[in-house]
Design a protein around this motif. Sequence first.
Motif, PDB file in Angstrom:
ATOM      1  N   GLU A  84      41.465  28.519  37.039  1.00  0.00           N
ATOM      2  CA  GLU A  84      42.921  28.620  36.894  1.00  0.00           C
ATOM      3  C   GLU A  84      43.309  29.993  36.336  1.00  0.00           C
ATOM      4  O   GLU A  84      44.292  30.602  36.759  1.00  0.00           O
ATOM      5  N   LEU A  85      42.533  30.478  35.369  1.00  0.00           N
ATOM      6  CA  LEU A  85      42.842  31.766  34.752  1.00  0.00           C
ATOM      7  C   LEU A  85      42.579  32.913  35.725  1.00  0.00           C
ATOM      8  O   LEU A  85      43.369  33.857  35.819  1.00  0.00           O
ATOM      9  N   ILE A  86      41.484  32.823  36.461  1.00  0.00           N
ATOM     10  CA  ILE A  86      41.142  33.880  37.415  1.00  0.00           C
ATOM     11  C   ILE A  86      42.120  33.894  38.583  1.00  0.00           C
ATOM     12  O   ILE A  86      42.406  34.946  39.174  1.00  0.00           O
ATOM     13  N   ASP A  87      42.692  32.735  38.903  1.00  0.00           N
ATOM     14  CA  ASP A  87      43.634  32.628  40.020  1.00  0.00           C
ATOM     15  C   ASP A  87      44.827  33.569  39.827  1.00  0.00           C
ATOM     16  O   ASP A  87      45.314  34.173  40.780  1.00  0.00           O
ATOM     17  N   ASN A  88      45.287  33.707  38.594  1.00  0.00           N
ATOM     18  CA  ASN A  88      46.395  34.622  38.327  1.00  0.00           C
ATOM     19  C   ASN A  88      46.009  36.059  38.670  1.00  0.00           C
ATOM     20  O   ASN A  88      46.800  36.817  39.230  1.00  0.00           O
ATOM     21  N   SER A  89      44.779  36.445  38.326  1.00  0.00           N
ATOM     22  CA  SER A  89      44.320  37.801  38.612  1.00  0.00           C
ATOM     23  C   SER A  89      44.145  38.027  40.109  1.00  0.00           C
ATOM     24  O   SER A  89      44.413  39.114  40.623  1.00  0.00           O
ATOM     25  N   LEU A  90      43.705  36.996  40.824  1.00  0.00           N
ATOM     26  CA  LEU A  90      43.567  37.112  42.280  1.00  0.00           C
ATOM     27  C   LEU A  90      44.924  37.385  42.926  1.00  0.00           C
ATOM     28  O   LEU A  90      45.052  38.222  43.821  1.00  0.00           O
ATOM     29  N   SER A  91      45.950  36.677  42.445  1.00  0.00           N
ATOM     30  CA  SER A  91      47.288  36.882  42.987  1.00  0.00           C
ATOM     31  C   SER A  91      47.806  38.267  42.638  1.00  0.00           C
ATOM     32  O   SER A  91      48.391  38.961  43.470  1.00  0.00           O
ATOM     33  N   ALA A  92      47.584  38.679  41.378  1.00  0.00           N
ATOM     34  CA  ALA A  92      48.128  39.955  40.911  1.00  0.00           C
ATOM     35  C   ALA A  92      47.490  41.152  41.616  1.00  0.00           C
ATOM     36  O   ALA A  92      48.127  42.193  41.787  1.00  0.00           O
ATOM     37  N   THR A  93      46.236  41.019  42.040  1.00  0.00           N
ATOM     38  CA  THR A  93      45.534  42.145  42.668  1.00  0.00           C
ATOM     39  C   THR A  93      45.506  42.051  44.189  1.00  0.00           C
ATOM     40  O   THR A  93      44.887  42.891  44.848  1.00  0.00           O
ATOM     41  N   SER A  94      46.162  41.033  44.759  1.00  0.00           N
ATOM     42  CA  SER A  94      46.040  40.794  46.200  1.00  0.00           C
ATOM     43  C   SER A  94      46.598  41.936  47.032  1.00  0.00           C
ATOM     44  O   SER A  94      46.181  42.132  48.175  1.00  0.00           O
ATOM     45  N   ARG A  95      47.538  42.697  46.481  1.00  0.00           N
ATOM     46  CA  ARG A  95      48.146  43.785  47.243  1.00  0.00           C
ATOM     47  C   ARG A  95      47.702  45.166  46.754  1.00  0.00           C
ATOM     48  O   ARG A  95      48.351  46.166  47.073  1.00  0.00           O
ATOM     49  N   ASN A  96      46.634  45.226  45.983  1.00  0.00           N
ATOM     50  CA  ASN A  96      46.114  46.529  45.543  1.00  0.00           C
ATOM     51  C   ASN A  96      45.753  47.387  46.746  1.00  0.00           C
ATOM     52  O   ASN A  96      45.133  46.908  47.707  1.00  0.00           O
ATOM     53  N   THR A  97      46.131  48.665  46.679  1.00  0.00           N
ATOM     54  CA  THR A  97      45.762  49.581  47.760  1.00  0.00           C
ATOM     55  C   THR A  97      44.417  50.242  47.493  1.00  0.00           C
ATOM     56  O   THR A  97      43.778  50.736  48.408  1.00  0.00           O
ATOM     57  N   GLY A  98      43.993  50.248  46.243  1.00  0.00           N
ATOM     58  CA  GLY A  98      42.701  50.837  45.883  1.00  0.00           C
ATOM     59  C   GLY A  98      41.717  49.759  45.472  1.00  0.00           C
ATOM     60  O   GLY A  98      41.680  48.664  46.047  1.00  0.00           O
ATOM     61  N   ILE A  99      40.934  50.067  44.457  1.00  0.00           N
ATOM     62  CA  ILE A  99      39.912  49.137  43.982  1.00  0.00           C
ATOM     63  C   ILE A  99      40.570  47.905  43.371  1.00  0.00           C
ATOM     64  O   ILE A  99      41.541  48.002  42.635  1.00  0.00           O
ATOM     65  N   ARG A 100      40.032  46.754  43.688  1.00  0.00           N
ATOM     66  CA  ARG A 100      40.507  45.477  43.133  1.00  0.00           C
ATOM     67  C   ARG A 100      39.512  45.046  42.066  1.00  0.00           C
ATOM     68  O   ARG A 100      38.378  44.682  42.366  1.00  0.00           O
ATOM     69  N   SER A 101      39.934  45.113  40.811  1.00  0.00           N
ATOM     70  CA  SER A 101      39.024  44.905  39.693  1.00  0.00           C
ATOM     71  C   SER A 101      39.433  43.697  38.868  1.00  0.00           C
ATOM     72  O   SER A 101      40.571  43.617  38.395  1.00  0.00           O
TER      73      SER A 101
END
Length: 209
Positions: A84-101
Amino acid sequence: FGIASDENFVITTTNRKEITEDNFSELVQDGVTLYLLRSVDQMLLLATKERIDFLPHYDTLVKSGMYEYYASEGQNPLPFALAELIDNSLSATSRNTGIRSIHIKLLFDESQGKPAVAVIDNGSGMTSKQLNNWAVYRLSKFTRQGDFESDHSGYVRPLPVPRSLNSDISYFGVGGKQAVFFVGQSARMISKPAVSQDVHELVLSKEDF
């Protein structure tokens, strides 16, 4: 406020939106926090605090995730809470144009006061309003409307690949707040929006409740 008659100033929201005659009625409402600044992009000299009021009883927030996790079909519920906690980070980084960390740290020392789980990402970040909305019980990131500002504006659900890094891996759907209180006793959200210089922090604590 001690402002000289010939001195220029602006009034902004915590998201650095300038208050004007045209948007006054939209942005200035009861309980809203405003900045009085020399310019919209002025650096803040001190940390500011903003109060968030909760309507539900605190047990609704602190204990609501327990049923879903204990009903985990005989499996260890802890990985689901972390998902559940990681899911927020997956959503927040889904549109990164560079490295997704996305980093997950288990802290067993006293550096945070008590042992802690830290999920750190380089996503788009959240404004103070978006952090406020995250704190509202059962306010889905996909159904926020009206006065609510989504914490993942423009987010599009990925193709359904069950519980993989390319999908929403939230399993029980009880949300990050309930996952936090299943794992521990408090949550600290620290976020810097990509388009702003301000860092926003939200603390939810069972002890404070």
